[in-house]
Scaffold this motif. Structure first.
Motif, PDB file in Angstrom:
ATOM      1  N   GLY A  78       0.823  -1.201   0.000  1.00  0.00           N
ATOM      2  CA  GLY A  78       0.000   0.000   0.000  1.00  0.00           C
ATOM      3  C   GLY A  78       0.857   1.250   0.000  1.00  0.00           C
ATOM      4  O   GLY A  78       0.594   2.211  -0.724  1.00  0.00           O
ATOM      5  N   GLN A 101      -2.784   8.121   3.078  1.00  0.00           N
ATOM      6  CA  GLN A 101      -3.221   7.680   1.748  1.00  0.00           C
ATOM      7  C   GLN A 101      -3.092   6.174   1.608  1.00  0.00           C
ATOM      8  O   GLN A 101      -3.932   5.522   0.991  1.00  0.00           O
ATOM      9  N   ARG A 104      -5.936   3.898   3.220  1.00  0.00           N
ATOM     10  CA  ARG A 104      -7.188   3.748   2.497  1.00  0.00           C
ATOM     11  C   ARG A 104      -7.071   2.647   1.439  1.00  0.00           C
ATOM     12  O   ARG A 104      -7.970   1.851   1.256  1.00  0.00           O
ATOM     13  N   MET A 105      -5.911   2.616   0.781  1.00  0.00           N
ATOM     14  CA  MET A 105      -5.720   1.602  -0.252  1.00  0.00           C
ATOM     15  C   MET A 105      -5.481   0.230   0.343  1.00  0.00           C
ATOM     16  O   MET A 105      -5.694  -0.781  -0.291  1.00  0.00           O
ATOM     17  N   GLU A 152     -13.209  -0.936  -1.647  1.00  0.00           N
ATOM     18  CA  GLU A 152     -12.397  -0.905  -2.864  1.00  0.00           C
ATOM     19  C   GLU A 152     -13.053  -0.012  -3.906  1.00  0.00           C
ATOM     20  O   GLU A 152     -12.406   0.820  -4.529  1.00  0.00           O
ATOM     21  N   ALA A 206     -12.793   3.685  -2.813  1.00  0.00           N
ATOM     22  CA  ALA A 206     -11.439   4.223  -2.943  1.00  0.00           C
ATOM     23  C   ALA A 206     -11.093   4.416  -4.410  1.00  0.00           C
ATOM     24  O   ALA A 206     -10.407   5.358  -4.775  1.00  0.00           O
ATOM     25  N   ARG A 235      -9.713   8.221  -6.522  1.00  0.00           N
ATOM     26  CA  ARG A 235      -8.393   8.504  -7.058  1.00  0.00           C
ATOM     27  C   ARG A 235      -8.448   8.794  -8.544  1.00  0.00           C
ATOM     28  O   ARG A 235      -9.169   8.157  -9.257  1.00  0.00           O
TER      29      ARG A 235
END
Lengths: 293, 215
Positions: free
Chosen positions: B106, B136, B139-140, B208, B211, B215
């Motif tokens: 990540g 950041q 979150r991923m 998923e 998110a 982006r």
């Protein structure tokens, strides 16, 4: 940005000296810890009922490895005929099942797609061990087939998911180009989309095969004679004092086989190289966390 | 089906043990794995080396072997745990390697410009990681982390082979006691696992998708 990380400055002379000192301290500490552990377990000790046991490095704890039949039991009957035989067949079958599932999952007809999705979700959420038990108890097969079939279904479901994700991640133009050349939908999928997705996902698939190999050790619980079960029965045969040495040897065997497979995965991912834009981006950002990769 | 409903209390007992293994093992693995992931991006090369060695070693060792070491080998060296504490330890140690890998990937997934921007406005290493990269990355990282926890849920079943009476052990007992109703009993156990894993998977998918939009 080549080798060092952007997260911190390139170290100056002072920082380098500090880093060297810290590295030495950590290294000495770790080596000390290992030496202490090795020395500690090597000491003879007295059990609760007064018997004195020799340390684990004592030759009397390793002498069974002079016997050829022990190696034969562990490496031939345990590793090759037990672990690798089950893992090999399950790997081949899982690949086939995975490819089939990937096609069924991305089929155009909802009649095929929806049931496959549900079945996939179902199998991905269950422990392999439960599947092994189910096959052994409900279908009544022997340990070998219970292990092979359970590993096939479980890993097939995961490989199928990976391949589907690989197809979904391809640029849309690939499919459009195929269709515009006059290929049918099936031909496009088979000749254009699938080969690219398979190549992209190869490292993930090999990583999953390492998991499959490791999962054969679950057969220990359902009494299939793979290497860990063999080690356990050898321990019962020769006595508890060999527990540590047998564990040591089995761990070494597993690590060697798994590292070899992981190295293959790394080599494959390097050789196939970044083909799509997404892969290129991840390749470029990889250096951020790690300078030693 | 009566065999299932007649033994609901047993199922519940097994389910509780599985949940306990999941929660304690998962919490331990998250803490340990987060720590190892931080070590892997630290400026000190030796710390990175230690963390890499740790993850590689545990990722290539079967969980059964980790259990075997803690429950069967360590007692012969006079290091004894309660079977349950041993199971917590084995699950936390094994899973922490995967958590560390997930967090690291990540962190690697955050665009490099973010770190460059943070560095160029003069943030230190700690500030860059703590204020820019990690928020950041987290979150991923949540969907892969949930996947690791799903795998952990399934991995708790290995404890059945090492004196822990959780769902699988219960199912073995029940199957032995009700030889005529093996299939319903095993399906009951499967449902218990799915109760945990399917919602977790749904949450992972939801996050998923969210998110991905941002982006």
């Amino acid at each position: 940005m080549s080798a060092s990380s952007v997260l911190y400055d390139a170290p100056g002379p002072k920082a380098r000296r500090l880093s060297r000192i810290a590295s030495t301290v950590i290294l000495v500490g770790l080596v000390g810890l290992v030496v202490w552990f090795v020395w500690r377990v090597g000491q003879p000790r007295t059990t609760v009922n007064g018997a004195v046991l020799s340390g684990v490095w004592d030759p009397s704890r390793w002498d069974i490895f002079q016997d050829k039949t022990v190696w034969e039991d562990l490496l031939w009957r345990g590793l090759v005929m037990g672990t690798l035989r089950a893992a090999g067949l399950a790997a081949v079958l899982a690949l086939i099942v995975g490819v089939l599932l990937c096609f069924a999952r991305s089929a155009r007809s909802a009649l095929i797609r929806v049931p496959t999705t549900i079945v996939l979700e179902f199998f991905r959420g269950l422990p392999v061990l439960l599947m092994m038990l189910f096959i052994m108890l409900a279908v009544g097969t022997n340990g070998y087939w219970a292990v092979v079939v359970a590993l096939t279904i479980y890993n097939g479901a995961i490989i199928g998911e990976a391949l589907r994700a690989g197809i979904a991640a391809l640029p849309k133009g690939q499919r459009e180009a195929g269709l515009s050349l006059g290929l049918t939908g099936t031909a496009t999928k088979l000749l254009i989309e699938f080969p690219q997705a398979f190549r992209q996902m190869l490292p993930i698939i090999v990583a999953q095969l390492v998991v499959l190999l490791k999962d054969t050790s679950l057969a220990y619980v359902v009494a299939y004679p793979e290497i860990l079960r063999k080690a356990d029965s050898l321990k019962q045969f020769y006595g508890n004092r060999y527990a540590f040495s047998l564990f040591f040897v089995v761990l070494a065997v597993y690590l060697i086989v798994n590292f070899a497979l992981s190295a293959l995965a790394r080599w494959l991912s390097k050789r196939t190289g970044p083909k799509s834009e997404a892969a290129l981006i991840t390749q470029n950002t990889r250096t951020m966390g790690q300078a030693d990769d | 089906m009566e065999a299932v409903f007649a033994n609901l209390d047993q199922y519940w007992a097994g389910f509780r043990v599985t949940l306990e293994l999941l929660l304690v093992g998962g919490l331990g693995a998250l803490l340990l794995g987060g720590f190892v992931a931080l070590l892997r991006i630290s400026p000190l090369a030796s710390l990175r080396g230690v963390a890499t060695g740790y993850t590689e070693l545990l990722r290539n060792t079967p969980l059964t072997l980790v259990f075997f070491f803690i429950i069967i080998v360590l007692p012969t060296l006079d290091v004894r745990f309660d079977a349950k504490v041993g199971a917590f330890l084995a699950l936390a140690l094994y899973t922490s390697a995967f958590i560390a890998e997930a967090i690291r990937s990540g962190i690697n997934g955050v665009p490099i410009g973010q770190a460059e921007a943070a560095r160029s406005v003069g943030l230190t290493f700690g500030q860059t990681v703590g204020l820019v990269i990690l928020p950041q990355a987290i979150r991923m990282v949540i969907p892969p982390l949930i996947n690791v926890l799903i795998a952990l849920t399934k991995n708790t079943s290995v404890a059945a082979g090492f004196y822990i009476v959780e769902l699988i052990a219960i199912s073995k007992q029940l199957a032995n006691a009700n030889g005529n109703a093996v299939i319903p009993i095993l399906i009951g156990v499967a449902v218990c696992y799915l109760i945990i894993t399917v919602p977790l998977g749904q949450i992972a998918g939801l996050i998923e998708r969210k998110a991905a939009v941002q982006r």
